[in-house]
Design a protein around this motif. Structure first.
Motif, PDB file in Angstrom:
ATOM      1  N   ALA A  47      39.899  57.050  77.573  1.00 29.79           N
ATOM      2  CA  ALA A  47      39.046  55.993  76.869  1.00 29.79           C
ATOM      3  C   ALA A  47      37.463  56.743  76.689  1.00 29.79           C
ATOM      4  O   ALA A  47      37.137  57.472  77.528  1.00 29.79           O
ATOM      5  CB  ALA A  47      38.987  55.108  78.315  1.00 29.79           C
ATOM      6  N   THR A  48      37.115  56.514  75.642  1.00 32.20           N
ATOM      7  CA  THR A  48      35.887  56.827  75.277  1.00 32.20           C
ATOM      8  C   THR A  48      34.655  55.837  75.631  1.00 32.20           C
ATOM      9  O   THR A  48      33.330  56.368  75.862  1.00 32.20           O
ATOM     10  CB  THR A  48      35.625  57.186  73.943  1.00 32.20           C
ATOM     11  OG1 THR A  48      35.733  56.187  73.252  1.00 32.20           O
ATOM     12  CG2 THR A  48      36.689  58.098  73.262  1.00 32.20           C
ATOM     13  N   THR A  49      34.793  54.748  76.050  1.00 30.19           N
ATOM     14  CA  THR A  49      34.144  53.569  76.295  1.00 30.19           C
ATOM     15  C   THR A  49      34.649  52.751  77.349  1.00 30.19           C
ATOM     16  O   THR A  49      35.979  52.386  76.839  1.00 30.19           O
ATOM     17  CB  THR A  49      33.556  52.898  75.128  1.00 30.19           C
ATOM     18  OG1 THR A  49      34.414  52.245  74.344  1.00 30.19           O
ATOM     19  CG2 THR A  49      32.801  53.761  74.243  1.00 30.19           C
ATOM     20  N   GLY A  50      33.951  52.378  78.396  1.00 30.58           N
ATOM     21  CA  GLY A  50      34.774  51.426  79.424  1.00 30.58           C
ATOM     22  C   GLY A  50      36.067  52.213  80.115  1.00 30.58           C
ATOM     23  O   GLY A  50      35.844  53.548  80.515  1.00 30.58           O
ATOM     24  N   THR A  51      36.680  51.409  80.638  1.00 28.30           N
ATOM     25  CA  THR A  51      37.767  51.815  81.624  1.00 28.30           C
ATOM     26  C   THR A  51      39.256  51.301  81.307  1.00 28.30           C
ATOM     27  O   THR A  51      39.166  50.401  80.382  1.00 28.30           O
ATOM     28  CB  THR A  51      37.687  51.699  82.920  1.00 28.30           C
ATOM     29  OG1 THR A  51      37.439  50.222  83.293  1.00 28.30           O
ATOM     30  CG2 THR A  51      36.149  52.243  83.430  1.00 28.30           C
ATOM     31  N   ALA A  52      40.114  51.640  81.720  1.00 30.79           N
ATOM     32  CA  ALA A  52      41.518  51.111  81.840  1.00 30.79           C
ATOM     33  C   ALA A  52      41.559  49.697  82.362  1.00 30.79           C
ATOM     34  O   ALA A  52      42.540  48.934  82.000  1.00 30.79           O
ATOM     35  CB  ALA A  52      42.564  52.077  82.126  1.00 30.79           C
ATOM     36  N   ALA A  53      40.626  49.331  83.225  1.00 26.97           N
ATOM     37  CA  ALA A  53      40.626  48.126  83.680  1.00 26.97           C
ATOM     38  C   ALA A  53      39.683  47.312  82.893  1.00 26.97           C
ATOM     39  O   ALA A  53      38.520  47.335  82.874  1.00 26.97           O
ATOM     40  CB  ALA A  53      40.067  48.087  85.252  1.00 26.97           C
ATOM     41  N   LEU A  54      40.302  46.272  82.365  1.00 19.85           N
ATOM     42  CA  LEU A  54      39.848  45.192  81.573  1.00 19.85           C
ATOM     43  C   LEU A  54      39.751  43.810  82.098  1.00 19.85           C
ATOM     44  O   LEU A  54      40.526  43.390  82.442  1.00 19.85           O
ATOM     45  CB  LEU A  54      40.308  45.397  79.977  1.00 19.85           C
ATOM     46  CG  LEU A  54      40.393  46.545  79.130  1.00 19.85           C
ATOM     47  CD1 LEU A  54      41.075  46.106  77.974  1.00 19.85           C
ATOM     48  CD2 LEU A  54      38.878  46.830  78.926  1.00 19.85           C
ATOM     49  N   VAL A  60      37.831  48.059  75.163  1.00 17.13           N
ATOM     50  CA  VAL A  60      37.803  49.558  75.475  1.00 17.13           C
ATOM     51  C   VAL A  60      38.166  50.183  74.172  1.00 17.13           C
ATOM     52  O   VAL A  60      39.316  49.914  73.566  1.00 17.13           O
ATOM     53  CB  VAL A  60      38.588  49.879  76.765  1.00 17.13           C
ATOM     54  CG1 VAL A  60      39.975  49.758  76.611  1.00 17.13           C
ATOM     55  CG2 VAL A  60      38.313  51.173  77.260  1.00 17.13           C
ATOM     56  N   GLN A  61      37.231  51.615  73.943  1.00 19.58           N
ATOM     57  CA  GLN A  61      37.852  52.376  72.963  1.00 19.58           C
ATOM     58  C   GLN A  61      38.660  53.351  73.466  1.00 19.58           C
ATOM     59  O   GLN A  61      38.208  54.212  74.268  1.00 19.58           O
ATOM     60  CB  GLN A  61      36.588  52.788  72.092  1.00 19.58           C
ATOM     61  CG  GLN A  61      36.863  53.651  70.994  1.00 19.58           C
ATOM     62  CD  GLN A  61      37.540  52.901  69.871  1.00 19.58           C
ATOM     63  OE1 GLN A  61      37.149  51.889  69.419  1.00 19.58           O
ATOM     64  NE2 GLN A  61      38.657  53.382  69.443  1.00 19.58           N
ATOM     65  N   LEU A  62      39.870  53.519  72.802  1.00 18.78           N
ATOM     66  CA  LEU A  62      40.470  54.667  73.118  1.00 18.78           C
ATOM     67  C   LEU A  62      40.700  55.844  72.161  1.00 18.78           C
ATOM     68  O   LEU A  62      40.340  55.520  70.947  1.00 18.78           O
ATOM     69  CB  LEU A  62      42.123  54.319  73.424  1.00 18.78           C
ATOM     70  CG  LEU A  62      42.387  53.131  74.460  1.00 18.78           C
ATOM     71  CD1 LEU A  62      43.765  53.214  74.372  1.00 18.78           C
ATOM     72  CD2 LEU A  62      41.766  53.576  75.777  1.00 18.78           C
TER      73      LEU A  62
END
Length: 199
Positions: A47-54, A60-62
């Motif tokens: 993840a480049t922005t945010g986290t895996a918890a949405l 979230v940008q991967l």
């Protein structure tokens, strides 16, 4: 006694030896570094922005990276992005993931026959509406309602919102009279259940 030296033979022998050495070097370079054995190509996702918890409605940008059998980065590979369950979280061709329904799913990126995966957990968003799940009834003056109202907190995607410490209030919507009892309570696990309302 002197023996004549055939210089042409000597030259040919040197040429052959040089050709053999050159061929050995080419063969060695084709085999690569013997100290670095082949590994399986790999796709890694982060993840480049945010986290895996949405939260529902958030993104979230991967970003994905492909390494070859020498563990070297492949330059500009073309990735295909997919979601195992798009109703929980969708993904664009650029790897942007958007959460929807609460749950867990897997986002995958594939390039040159190799696939990597990234687990995404979606939780409910902020409450945006109330849903009446138990209709109040049995109203008689000065007597508690026989059926006390119960209300659910829902987000924009209709997820049950279990955020703690959310106060829910009820009031008489139409007609006369006054409401007694406890008209404001805290929701528990996304549900506010009233117990002592009376008219």
């Amino acid at each position: 006694m002197h023996f004549p030296i055939d210089r042409s033979c000597f030259t040919r022998r040197c040429v052959r030896r040089s050709q053999f050495t050159l061929a050995a070097l080419i063969l060695l370079s084709c085999k690569g570094d013997p100290a670095a054995p082949d590994v399986s190509p790999m796709v890694t996702i982060a993840a480049t922005t945010g986290t895996a918890a949405l939260m529902s409605g958030s993104t979230v940008q991967l970003a994905a990276k492909l390494t070859d059998k020498r563990a070297k980065d492949v330059v500009n590979p073309a990735f295909i992005w997919t979601s195992a369950n798009a109703s929980i979280a969708s993904v664009t061709a650029a790897g942007l993931v958007r959460g929807a329904v609460a749950g867990t799913t897997t986002i995958s990126a594939t390039a040159e026959g190799t696939t990597g995966s990234f687990a995404v957990n979606v939780s409910a968003g902020a409450p945006t509406r109330l849903v009446l799940i138990t209709q109040p009834s049995g109203a008689a003056s000065g007597v508690r309602l026989s059926n006390q109202p119960a209300v659910e907190l829902r987000d924009a995607a209709d997820n049950l919102v279990s955020t703690p410490n959310v106060a829910v209030s009820v009031a008489i919507g139409s007609g006369g009279g006054s409401l007694s009892g406890t008209p404001t309570i805290q929701a528990t696990q996304g549900v506010a259940r009233f117990t002592d309302l009376a008219l």
